[in-house]
Scaffold this motif. Structure first.
Motif, PDB file in Angstrom:
ATOM      1  N   ASP A  16       0.812  -1.209   0.000  1.00 53.76           N
ATOM      2  CA  ASP A  16       0.000   0.000   0.000  1.00 53.76           C
ATOM      3  C   ASP A  16       0.849   1.265   0.000  1.00 53.76           C
ATOM      4  O   ASP A  16       0.413   2.327  -0.432  1.00 53.76           O
ATOM      5  N   LYS A  17       2.095   1.158   0.448  1.00 50.62           N
ATOM      6  CA  LYS A  17       2.951   2.344   0.509  1.00 50.62           C
ATOM      7  C   LYS A  17       3.626   2.646  -0.826  1.00 50.62           C
ATOM      8  O   LYS A  17       3.966   3.779  -1.110  1.00 50.62           O
ATOM      9  N   LEU A  18       3.811   1.613  -1.630  1.00 49.54           N
ATOM     10  CA  LEU A  18       4.570   1.783  -2.869  1.00 49.54           C
ATOM     11  C   LEU A  18       3.722   1.725  -4.107  1.00 49.54           C
ATOM     12  O   LEU A  18       4.237   1.713  -5.217  1.00 49.54           O
ATOM     13  N   SER A  19       2.389   1.649  -3.946  1.00 49.81           N
ATOM     14  CA  SER A  19       1.440   1.685  -5.075  1.00 49.81           C
ATOM     15  C   SER A  19       1.785   0.668  -6.141  1.00 49.81           C
ATOM     16  O   SER A  19       1.726   0.927  -7.337  1.00 49.81           O
ATOM     17  N   GLY A  20       2.179  -0.509  -5.718  1.00 48.31           N
ATOM     18  CA  GLY A  20       2.431  -1.581  -6.666  1.00 48.31           C
ATOM     19  C   GLY A  20       3.812  -1.565  -7.288  1.00 48.31           C
ATOM     20  O   GLY A  20       4.181  -2.477  -7.999  1.00 48.31           O
ATOM     21  N   GLN A  21       4.611  -0.535  -7.032  1.00 40.98           N
ATOM     22  CA  GLN A  21       5.961  -0.491  -7.597  1.00 40.98           C
ATOM     23  C   GLN A  21       6.933  -0.855  -6.495  1.00 40.98           C
ATOM     24  O   GLN A  21       7.363   0.001  -5.722  1.00 40.98           O
ATOM     25  N   ILE A  22       7.266  -2.125  -6.341  1.00 41.28           N
ATOM     26  CA  ILE A  22       8.021  -2.613  -5.192  1.00 41.28           C
ATOM     27  C   ILE A  22       9.437  -2.960  -5.604  1.00 41.28           C
ATOM     28  O   ILE A  22       9.652  -3.682  -6.581  1.00 41.28           O
ATOM     29  N   SER A  23      10.393  -2.476  -4.851  1.00 44.51           N
ATOM     30  CA  SER A  23      11.782  -2.836  -5.067  1.00 44.51           C
ATOM     31  C   SER A  23      12.185  -3.807  -3.969  1.00 44.51           C
ATOM     32  O   SER A  23      12.246  -3.441  -2.801  1.00 44.51           O
ATOM     33  N   LEU A  24      12.411  -5.064  -4.315  1.00 46.75           N
ATOM     34  CA  LEU A  24      12.656  -6.101  -3.338  1.00 46.75           C
ATOM     35  C   LEU A  24      14.133  -6.179  -2.958  1.00 46.75           C
ATOM     36  O   LEU A  24      14.996  -6.115  -3.827  1.00 46.75           O
ATOM     37  N   VAL A  51       1.508  -7.575  -8.903  1.00 43.66           N
ATOM     38  CA  VAL A  51       0.957  -7.313 -10.225  1.00 43.66           C
ATOM     39  C   VAL A  51       1.597  -6.049 -10.807  1.00 43.66           C
ATOM     40  O   VAL A  51       1.728  -5.034 -10.122  1.00 43.66           O
ATOM     41  N   GLY A  52       2.012  -6.138 -12.054  1.00 43.67           N
ATOM     42  CA  GLY A  52       2.661  -5.014 -12.719  1.00 43.67           C
ATOM     43  C   GLY A  52       4.170  -5.096 -12.727  1.00 43.67           C
ATOM     44  O   GLY A  52       4.828  -4.363 -13.467  1.00 43.67           O
ATOM     45  N   SER A  53       4.739  -5.981 -11.893  1.00 45.51           N
ATOM     46  CA  SER A  53       6.197  -6.144 -11.895  1.00 45.51           C
ATOM     47  C   SER A  53       6.600  -7.142 -12.984  1.00 45.51           C
ATOM     48  O   SER A  53       5.751  -7.770 -13.606  1.00 45.51           O
ATOM     49  N   ARG A  54       7.900  -7.289 -13.181  1.00 40.83           N
ATOM     50  CA  ARG A  54       8.386  -8.151 -14.254  1.00 40.83           C
ATOM     51  C   ARG A  54       9.254  -9.291 -13.718  1.00 40.83           C
ATOM     52  O   ARG A  54       9.834  -9.190 -12.640  1.00 40.83           O
ATOM     53  N   CYS A  55       9.303 -10.343 -14.508  1.00 39.19           N
ATOM     54  CA  CYS A  55      10.118 -11.513 -14.185  1.00 39.19           C
ATOM     55  C   CYS A  55      10.894 -11.925 -15.429  1.00 39.19           C
ATOM     56  O   CYS A  55      10.507 -11.612 -16.556  1.00 39.19           O
ATOM     57  N   GLN A  56      11.991 -12.647 -15.192  1.00 45.66           N
ATOM     58  CA  GLN A  56      12.745 -13.241 -16.283  1.00 45.66           C
ATOM     59  C   GLN A  56      12.509 -14.749 -16.294  1.00 45.66           C
ATOM     60  O   GLN A  56      12.655 -15.402 -15.267  1.00 45.66           O
ATOM     61  N   VAL A  57      12.118 -15.264 -17.458  1.00 50.30           N
ATOM     62  CA  VAL A  57      11.867 -16.690 -17.621  1.00 50.30           C
ATOM     63  C   VAL A  57      12.997 -17.267 -18.462  1.00 50.30           C
ATOM     64  O   VAL A  57      13.217 -16.822 -19.599  1.00 50.30           O
ATOM     65  N   GLN A  58      13.696 -18.231 -17.898  1.00 49.68           N
ATOM     66  CA  GLN A  58      14.840 -18.799 -18.599  1.00 49.68           C
ATOM     67  C   GLN A  58      14.380 -19.645 -19.789  1.00 49.68           C
ATOM     68  O   GLN A  58      13.544 -20.532 -19.649  1.00 49.68           O
ATOM     69  N   SER A  59      14.919 -19.356 -20.947  1.00 50.45           N
ATOM     70  CA  SER A  59      14.579 -20.088 -22.159  1.00 50.45           C
ATOM     71  C   SER A  59      15.630 -21.141 -22.447  1.00 50.45           C
ATOM     72  O   SER A  59      16.809 -20.980 -22.117  1.00 50.45           O
ATOM     73  N   SER A  60      15.222 -22.236 -23.072  1.00 49.90           N
ATOM     74  CA  SER A  60      16.161 -23.294 -23.429  1.00 49.90           C
ATOM     75  C   SER A  60      17.104 -22.857 -24.544  1.00 49.90           C
ATOM     76  O   SER A  60      18.098 -23.514 -24.823  1.00 49.90           O
ATOM     77  N   GLN A  61      16.774 -21.723 -25.187  1.00 53.60           N
ATOM     78  CA  GLN A  61      17.599 -21.241 -26.290  1.00 53.60           C
ATOM     79  C   GLN A  61      18.606 -20.177 -25.851  1.00 53.60           C
ATOM     80  O   GLN A  61      19.213 -19.521 -26.676  1.00 53.60           O
ATOM     81  N   GLY A  62      18.762 -20.008 -24.534  1.00 57.21           N
ATOM     82  CA  GLY A  62      19.801 -19.104 -24.043  1.00 57.21           C
ATOM     83  C   GLY A  62      19.273 -17.857 -23.374  1.00 57.21           C
ATOM     84  O   GLY A  62      19.158 -17.801 -22.158  1.00 57.21           O
ATOM     85  N   ALA A  63      18.950 -16.831 -24.153  1.00 51.00           N
ATOM     86  CA  ALA A  63      18.539 -15.545 -23.596  1.00 51.00           C
ATOM     87  C   ALA A  63      17.220 -15.675 -22.849  1.00 51.00           C
ATOM     88  O   ALA A  63      16.275 -16.292 -23.347  1.00 51.00           O
ATOM     89  N   LYS A  93      13.107 -21.804 -15.109  1.00 49.77           N
ATOM     90  CA  LYS A  93      13.358 -20.946 -13.952  1.00 49.77           C
ATOM     91  C   LYS A  93      12.777 -19.560 -14.182  1.00 49.77           C
ATOM     92  O   LYS A  93      12.949 -18.956 -15.236  1.00 49.77           O
ATOM     93  N   VAL A  94      12.052 -19.043 -13.157  1.00 51.16           N
ATOM     94  CA  VAL A  94      11.418 -17.728 -13.237  1.00 51.16           C
ATOM     95  C   VAL A  94      11.927 -16.879 -12.077  1.00 51.16           C
ATOM     96  O   VAL A  94      11.770 -17.255 -10.911  1.00 51.16           O
ATOM     97  N   THR A  95      12.533 -15.740 -12.388  1.00 47.39           N
ATOM     98  CA  THR A  95      13.137 -14.886 -11.362  1.00 47.39           C
ATOM     99  C   THR A  95      12.542 -13.479 -11.423  1.00 47.39           C
ATOM    100  O   THR A  95      12.581 -12.838 -12.481  1.00 47.39           O
ATOM    101  N   PRO A  96      11.971 -12.971 -10.309  1.00 48.46           N
ATOM    102  CA  PRO A  96      11.457 -11.588 -10.295  1.00 48.46           C
ATOM    103  C   PRO A  96      12.576 -10.582 -10.536  1.00 48.46           C
ATOM    104  O   PRO A  96      13.724 -10.790 -10.117  1.00 48.46           O
ATOM    105  N   ILE A  97      12.257  -9.512 -11.234  1.00 47.56           N
ATOM    106  CA  ILE A  97      13.211  -8.436 -11.504  1.00 47.56           C
ATOM    107  C   ILE A  97      13.023  -7.354 -10.458  1.00 47.56           C
ATOM    108  O   ILE A  97      11.888  -6.930 -10.190  1.00 47.56           O
ATOM    109  N   LEU A  98      14.121  -6.917  -9.842  1.00 51.47           N
ATOM    110  CA  LEU A  98      14.035  -5.900  -8.808  1.00 51.47           C
ATOM    111  C   LEU A  98      13.545  -4.579  -9.382  1.00 51.47           C
ATOM    112  O   LEU A  98      13.927  -4.172 -10.470  1.00 51.47           O
ATOM    113  N   GLY A  99      12.680  -3.896  -8.622  1.00 55.73           N
ATOM    114  CA  GLY A  99      12.194  -2.583  -9.021  1.00 55.73           C
ATOM    115  C   GLY A  99      10.932  -2.653  -9.843  1.00 55.73           C
ATOM    116  O   GLY A  99      10.501  -3.716 -10.280  1.00 55.73           O
TER     117      GLY A  99
END
Length: 448
Positions: A16-24, A51-63, A93-99
């Protein structure tokens, strides 16, 4: 489990303090795994992200593939990929992105063509930007916005004379397919007086991007413009971000004290992208297949345009709205009409008759004209519309010869004036009429 509990308590306390924009804190970032993919929706377990934050999903093709959190249920997160999903596999593997979700923008974007993430589509190299802003923008207190007091010259005689727009106004350009929306938008791009032009091509044909840049902007026009292109083959989230990025860029230049023209083609494709996302995560449709979140997203987007605080710049926004099947009661058309400061309707029957631009004067309105036009112009505009409407209402009787001259003085005057009125509404694509010239010719048309 202790680490997961600590993360859950942290998110609950800070949301509630960061209006959905959370830096972990990095110590609390826990990777999860991809357990299901249905269509464009990714289901993830074992991690937490707002909700609204981003994650990185590891692909079998590298990036890794970047995805955004669009919903959740129990211990599962629903993600929507921003790019291509080629190479994703079960248990990835799914990793949240900070910020929070931020974009880099700046004056270096002038003259450039970028995608929905701000990456260049042209061949001019990387863009060096120094300002980072939230993609979702920031709200302006409505009581602190500067009022709309100055007319905006768009170079279109019918609009300047009868539907005068104001600097800082939000207008909808409404029509079905193939009636001339893009052509009229291109004319406004060339003829409107603005310091910066920001163009958002959202969900349209890829061919139109190059055509718009070459034929409508040109080399000189591109120097003061930024084009954000997210064609129809982009994922829905990228199309959504394209509209939001174009608005964020316009906000940046407005806050710098400049007068910005924001052109978005189209608001309907923005709504359709949100519909795809909402239906994919299980939101029920409410009105002709559109979920309720679509109608909350529209005002959130368009309210970001308009005048800034007193002393700042302005964003005059023109949104094209596709009336599917020429239906002016389409849910998106109806919703847009309610949140915008006016609408210009293009008629297929007028276009079929050979008159361009095919503006339906009777169905169009500028809600700020009374604040930016003179009393004499307002009086002339009323007389023009009365004569034009009188002719249209009696056109069938006139065409079949059922009306006899002398039966009604108003109809007689409308019939006599109609060729002049029709000529005033017509304009070649290469012609431009400023506000003063348009008002002068309007007065002349009524006095002849």
């Amino acid at each position: 489990m202790n680490l997961a509990n600590d993360l859950n308590e942290f998110l609950t306390d800070r949301l509630d303090k960061l209006s959905g924009q959370i830096s972990l804190p990095s110590s609390l970032v826990v990777s999860g795994r991809l357990v299901r993919m249905v269509g464009m929706t990714l289901e993830v377990v074992g991690t937490f992200a707002p909700v609204g934050s981003r994650c990185q999903v590891q692909s079998s093709q590298g990036a890794p593939i970047e995805a955004e959190v669009v919903g959740f249920h129990d211990d599962r997160l629903f993600l929507m990929p921003i790019g291509d999903t080629q190479g994703l596999s079960p248990n990835a593997k799914v990793t949240p992105i900070l910020g929070g979700v931020k974009v880099k923008i700046g004056s270096a974007m002038l003259g450039r063509i970028v995608d929905g993430s701000g990456q260049p589509l042209d061949t001019k190299g990387p863009i060096e930007t120094d300002t980072e802003v939230l993609l979702s923008g920031r709200r302006i207190n409505p009581l602190k916005r500067a009022p709309i007091e100055k007319p905006l010259d768009v170079g279109i005689r019918a609009i300047n004379g009868l539907l005068t727009l104001g600097r800082g106004q939000r207008v909808g350009l409404m029509a079905g397919t193939g009636v001339g929306k893009s052509v009229l938008l291109g004319m406004m791009t060339r003829y409107t007086d603005a310091d910066v032009v920001v163009v958002g091509l959202v969900g349209e044909r890829g061919r139109e991007v190059n055509d718009f840049v070459r034929n409508n902007l040109g080399e000189e026009g591109l120097k003061r413009a930024v084009v954000v292109a997210t064609p129809a083959d982009d994922p829905p989230l990228m199309r959504l971000h394209g509209a939001m990025l174009a608005t964020a860029i316009a906000e940046h230049f407005r806050d710098s004290g400049l007068h910005v023209l924001l052109l978005m083609d189209s608001l309907t494709r923005f709504a359709q992208a949100q519909r795809e996302i909402a239906l994919a995560v299980g939101e029920p449709p409410a009105s002709k297949g559109y979920p309720p979140s679509v109608f909350s997203k529209l005002p959130q987007l368009v309210e970001r345009a308009g005048n800034g605080q007193v002393g700042a710049g302005s964003i005059t926004a023109i949104y094209t709205v596709l009336a599917e099947g020429d239906d002016q009661t389409d849910p998106v058309v109806d919703s847009a009409r309610g949140v915008l400061d006016g609408h210009i309707v293009l008629s297929r029957s007028i276009a079929d008759s050979g008159r361009y631009p095919a503006i339906d004067i009777e169905a169009s309105i500028s809600r700020v004209m009374v604040d930016v036009a003179s009393a004499s112009q307002l009086a002339d505009a009323r007389k023009f519309k009365q004569l034009y409407s009188t002719y249209q209402q009696n056109q069938d009787l006139i065409n079949v010869g059922a009306y006899r001259k002398g039966s009604d003085a108003n109809i007689d005057r409308a019939v006599a004036k109609y060729p002049v009125l029709n000529q005033f509404l017509s304009q070649n694509i290469s012609e431009s009429f400023d506000v003063a010239k348009s008002v002068e010719q309007l007065s002349k048309a009524l006095s002849e």
